[in-house]
Write an enzyme that holds these catalytic residues in place. Structure first.
Site, short mmCIF file in Angstrom:
data_model
loop_
_atom_site.label_atom_id
_atom_site.label_comp_id
_atom_site.label_asym_id
_atom_site.label_seq_id
_atom_site.Cartn_x
_atom_site.Cartn_y
_atom_site.Cartn_z
CG HIS A 254 2.99 -2.43 3.86
ND1 HIS A 254 4.07 -2.80 3.09
CD2 HIS A 254 2.50 -1.30 3.30
CE1 HIS A 254 4.24 -1.94 2.12
NE2 HIS A 254 3.29 -1.02 2.22
CG HIS B 259 3.10 -1.16 -4.30
ND1 HIS B 259 4.25 -0.89 -5.03
CD2 HIS B 259 3.06 -0.24 -3.31
CE1 HIS B 259 4.86 0.15 -4.50
NE2 HIS B 259 4.16 0.55 -3.45
#
Length: 310
Positions: free
Chosen positions: A59, A101
């Site tokens: 991730h 992100h």
């Protein structure tokens, strides 16, 4: 491309049958403490990989041990032997796609110090050159001082150089009209839309139904994934435009996973389930027992030890 479990019961057996190692420190543990990852790998045991074990996705790279979405996190995932990395894509003021992100730069860069008068420091309010000059590593540890926010092209080139595979998330597409087309253009320019890449090395996902639909309409050959946990009675609607349903691990049950697997996705294969974000060994074994196909994790070495994933 598709990993299918024989049955949820078989997955449960595999998860609980794995005997965990009590041996030397893992590569990632060494990296977190500043040790040489090469030396750590030499002293650690080889990973156990079981038939039917879930695919592991690093991730934002191996983000438990390196600053998320940086090339360092990609490289550390490769050092750990993880084939798949996940990232997030957003767009700058001048139209460059970058891997980050948040839709603001404050949490993971030194933008507040560099540009104190430009609050709230949105990605979309800065040029690619301005973002390229930010420090995206010091917030994590001093060891990574000077790491940069990579452009999508830089990120793709590194993943390809490492012979890894990519789970690409188009982040907050509502903020960036046309980002689906932009993403596909960069993927094409970087050589990521050839037959081999499309079939085996790339998945595009989003929390936005409209975004996933758009990507599928523009490139029907691409594997796509929807991030979320639709109600079981609505799953057939998603199967019309996607191949995977990727839910948060706290929102699923074995029955829900079975309901997803009972349907065929847009390419005629059974729908898959890749769940996130799982870093705890016990939780990893729990979702494995539910029959998930993949686990998205910040700590892929920890989860691999728990479930024998690959």
């Amino acid at each position: 491309m598709y990993v299918r479990h024989v049955a949820a019961a078989a997955a449960a057996f595999l998860g609980w049958a794995l005997v965990l190692s009590g041996g030397p420190a893992t590569t990632a543990t060494a990296a977190a403490s500043g040790e040489s990852t090469t030396a750590a790998a030499a002293t650690g045991r080889d990973p156990v990989r079981l038939v039917g074990a879930p695919v592991l996705y690093a991730h934002r790279g191996a983000s438990a041990y390196a600053p998320e979405n940086t090339l360092a996190a990609v490289d550390l995932a490769e050092d750990l032997g993880i084939d798949w990395v996940e990232n997030d894509v957003q767009r700058t003021k001048d139209g460059e796609l970058v891997v980050i992100h948040d839709d603001t730069l404050a949490r993971t860069t030194d933008v507040e110090t560099r540009y104190p008068d430009r609050k709230p420091w949105r990605v979309a309010d800065f040029t690619a050159a301005e973002i390229a000059g930010l420090d995206a590593g010091s917030w994590f540890t001093p060891q990574f001082a000077g790491a940069r926010v990579p452009t999508l092209r830089q990120y793709l080139d590194r993943v390809r150089f490492n012979q890894q595979k990519l789970l690409l998330e188009i982040k907050k597409p509502e903020l960036y009209p046309g980002i689906e087309q932009d993403t596909l253009r960069v993927l094409e320019e970087a050589g990521w839309l050839g037959e081999q890449q499309v079939e085996n090395r790339l998945v595009v996902q989003s929390f936005s139904v409209d975004c996933v639909r758009t990507v599928h309409s523009l490139r029907p050959d691409l594997i796509t994934a929807f991030l979320g946990t639709p109600a079981a009675e609505d799953l057939a609607l998603y199967a019309e435009f996607t191949d995977r349903i990727n839910p948060w691990h706290t929102t699923i049950t074995a029955e829900w996973v079975a309901a997803v697997h009972a349907l065929r996705g847009v390419h005629g294969e059974p729908l898959e389930v890749d769940t996130w974000i799982v870093d705890d060994p016990a939780v990893a074994r729990k979702v494995q027992a539910m029959g998930v196909d993949g686990i998205i994790t910040n700590a892929p070495d920890v989860v691999r030890e728990a479930v024998g994933g690959f």
